[in-house]
Design an enzyme around this catalytic site. Structure first.
Site, PDB file in Angstrom:
ATOM      1  N   ARG A 252       0.744  -1.414  -0.072  1.00 19.89           N
ATOM      2  CA  ARG A 252      -0.124   0.048  -0.071  1.00 19.89           C
ATOM      3  C   ARG A 252       0.912   1.346  -0.157  1.00 19.89           C
ATOM      4  NH1 ARG A 252      -3.563  -2.690  -1.434  1.00 19.89           N
ATOM      5  NH2 ARG A 252      -5.539  -3.113  -0.682  1.00 19.89           N
ATOM      6  N   GLU A 281      -4.023   7.994  -4.412  1.00 19.72           N
ATOM      7  CA  GLU A 281      -4.475   7.300  -6.130  1.00 19.72           C
ATOM      8  C   GLU A 281      -5.733   7.784  -6.488  1.00 19.72           C
ATOM      9  OE1 GLU A 281      -4.379   3.063  -5.388  1.00 19.72           O
ATOM     10  OE2 GLU A 281      -2.014   3.081  -4.846  1.00 19.72           O
ATOM     11  N   HIS A 300      -1.350   0.741  -9.877  1.00 19.10           N
ATOM     12  CA  HIS A 300      -2.145  -0.080  -8.807  1.00 19.10           C
ATOM     13  C   HIS A 300      -2.763  -1.451  -9.861  1.00 19.10           C
ATOM     14  CE1 HIS A 300      -4.044  -0.580  -4.669  1.00 19.10           C
ATOM     15  NE2 HIS A 300      -3.643  -1.695  -5.175  1.00 19.10           N
TER      16      HIS A 300
END
Length: 347
Positions: A252, A281, A300
């Site tokens: 993360r 993000e 991601h």
């Protein structure tokens, strides 16, 4: 009818069926699992619904299937008192206030295992790209900067026979380690608990966190985001790494202090870094990391293969349906809630 409402697609079944809300478009095979047992409403779009619509739709549901980008918090609980199961389409659940949902008796499920191999593959793609300057080389060709060969042109770091240090020896960390054996690498790991099976199967060696940083040629963050791991990789951690080390983050974004990583990369310790995750993000285009030649980023996409995303949606759908029809969920996060649900007739 306003624009958000126009994207709602509702199928009606018998009134005795439980009601579900699906927060994003999912593969048809997973949708059919839910349709077989539930009256459902789906936000039929690839982009997230506005927060107010999300909360209104959840308020009418007995269970919700959500993405890792949806916040499931006190505001959600206040808006959706009927909900008794939250099926997260992701292995990480830092988007969910699990203690609050547990206290309310709401079951939480996730999708472990099915994304392990795809995410481990991406970790290795990032590792290799950073070590061998793949993106930098591609940009040089694009810019017409591919000059004459010389002994020092585009020198990278060796992977075969190097030492890899994996922080977080869970499913994904172990899968990364298995791939390291094919490169004849020495495998170090740091974890909250020792992993004797990993040690026996792959000759992995446990190290304290600081020792792992000092000894590793490649440091891979594969740990979940917790209070203990938030900001774990900071200026102090980077200063302990070798000046030839490559740092890879597939956990993360918040496990890294990005401003510290920027400064560390400018100083050349670590030598390079790659990340699939960011503090914010989508990360903004002016993120200083993106301007550094020794950084590689991806948006991601650790689980982003057709088979894996389909498997994730299918598992989330089965968890949702099982929980709403009195069957045991396959992968509960807070399994202690389930006996309570049964005792109270799922209410």
């Amino acid at each position: 009818m306003n624009a958000p409402e126009a994207k709602r697609v509702t199928l009606r079944f018998a009134m005795t069926k439980p009601r579900a809300f699906i927060s994003r478009r999912i593969p048809r095979s997973a949708l059919e699992i839910i349709a077989s047992a539930c009256d459902y409403t789906m936000w039929d779009d690839l982009m997230p619904a506005p927060r107010d619509h999300f909360l209104r739709a959840a308020a009418e549901a007995d269970g919700v299937l959500v993405m890792p980008t949806e916040r499931i918090d006190a505001e959600f609980l206040a808006a959706a008192p009927r909900v008794r199961v939250v099926a997260n389409m992701g292995v990480g659940y830092d988007n969910i206030d699990v203690p609050a949902l547990t206290a309310r008796g709401v079951l939480v499920t996730n999708t472990p295992d099915v994304l392990t191999e795809a995410t481990a593959d991406l970790a290795w793609a990032l590792l290799m790209a950073a070590a061998r300057r793949v993106v930098e080389g591609h940009k040089a060709i694009e810019a017409g900067a591919w000059g004459a060969w010389h002994p020092f042109y585009m020198l990278g770091q060796d992977v075969f026979g190097a030492t890899i240090g994996i922080v977080g020896a869970g499913r994904i960390g172990a899968a990364i380690a298995r791939r390291a054996r094919a490169f004849n690498m020495r495998i170090l790991y740091h974890n909250r608990r020792r992993a004797p099976q990993l040690e026996a199967a792959l000759l992995a060696e446990y190290r304290a966190f600081d020792d792992l940083l000092r000894e590793s040629d490649y440091v891979v963050a594969a740990t979940p985001l917790t209070a203990e791991t938030r900001g774990l990789f900071d200026a102090r951690a980077f200063a302990l790494m070798k000046d030839t080390a490559v740092f890879v983050n597939i956990s993360r974004g918040a496990v890294v202090k990005e401003e510290d990583l920027v400064e560390a990369l400018k100083r050349g310790r670590p030598w390079a870094a790659a990340s699939d995750v960011f503090a914010v993000e989508p990360t903004p285009r002016d993120n200083p990391l993106l301007s550094l030649p020794n950084f590689v980023g991806t948006p991601h996409i650790g689980s982003a293969t057709l088979r894996t995303r389909t498997d994730m949606a299918t598992l989330a759908a089965r968890n949702l349906v099982n929980a709403l029809t009195g069957q045991a969920p396959l992968t509960p996060v807070n399994p202690e809630v389930w006996p309570i649900k049964l005792a109270n007739g799922l209410r």
